[in-house]
Scaffold this motif. Structure first.
Motif, mmCIF file in Angstrom:
data_model
loop_
_atom_site.group_PDB
_atom_site.id
_atom_site.type_symbol
_atom_site.label_atom_id
_atom_site.label_comp_id
_atom_site.label_asym_id
_atom_site.label_seq_id
_atom_site.Cartn_x
_atom_site.Cartn_y
_atom_site.Cartn_z
ATOM 1 N N CYS A 36 0.863 -1.766 -0.022
ATOM 2 C CA CYS A 36 0.256 -0.120 0.111
ATOM 3 C C CYS A 36 0.572 1.134 -0.036
ATOM 4 C CB CYS A 36 -1.181 0.278 1.133
ATOM 5 S SG CYS A 36 -2.379 -1.602 0.844
ATOM 6 N N SER A 37 2.093 1.264 -0.243
ATOM 7 C CA SER A 37 2.986 2.476 -0.231
ATOM 8 C C SER A 37 2.479 3.712 -1.084
ATOM 9 C CB SER A 37 4.692 1.669 0.112
ATOM 10 O OG SER A 37 4.962 1.602 -1.550
ATOM 11 N N HIS A 42 -4.266 4.952 1.097
ATOM 12 C CA HIS A 42 -3.552 4.389 2.355
ATOM 13 C C HIS A 42 -3.302 3.481 3.500
ATOM 14 C CE1 HIS A 42 0.536 2.891 3.517
ATOM 15 N NE2 HIS A 42 0.338 3.340 5.028
ATOM 16 N N CYS A 45 -6.367 0.845 2.206
ATOM 17 C CA CYS A 45 -5.409 -0.298 1.251
ATOM 18 C C CYS A 45 -4.984 -0.854 2.484
ATOM 19 C CB CYS A 45 -4.101 0.573 1.034
ATOM 20 S SG CYS A 45 -3.542 -0.862 -0.437
ATOM 21 N N THR A 64 3.463 -3.461 -5.855
ATOM 22 C CA THR A 64 2.166 -2.251 -5.229
ATOM 23 C C THR A 64 1.564 -2.497 -5.881
ATOM 24 O OG1 THR A 64 3.108 -0.511 -6.398
ATOM 25 C CG2 THR A 64 4.087 -0.605 -3.913
#
Length: 87
Positions: A36-37, A42, A45, A64
């Protein structure tokens, strides 16, 4: 004496299961942090990735985005609308 032994044994089991559960959460947390970076949502996620990771025995696809074929369980989980549940 047997009651003390049984009580001690039960306490050990409870403590060891809570430690194991915490370590599994750490595995999912670190994998989902990578996954989820770059996500715009965010927090959402991380939430859904964590749910999927736990349901799929700590399997989270690498990277990702994409690579869902690495984890068929993660790939196949669907929400109520029939869409992919996992980010």
């Amino acid at each position: 004496m047997k009651l003390v032994f049984v009580t001690a044994l039960l306490m050990c089991l409870v403590l060891s299961s809570s430690l194991l559960e915490g370590s599994l959460a750490d595995v999912c947390g670190s994998k989902c942090a990578v996954r989820c970076s770059k996500a715009s949502g965010h927090e959402d996620c991380l939430k859904y990735c964590g749910i999927c990771c736990q349901q799929c025995n700590n399997c989270v696809p690498s990277g990702t985005f994409g690579h869902k074929d690495e984890c068929p369980c993660y790939r196949d989980l669907k929400n109520s609308k029939g869409e992919s549940k996992c980010p």
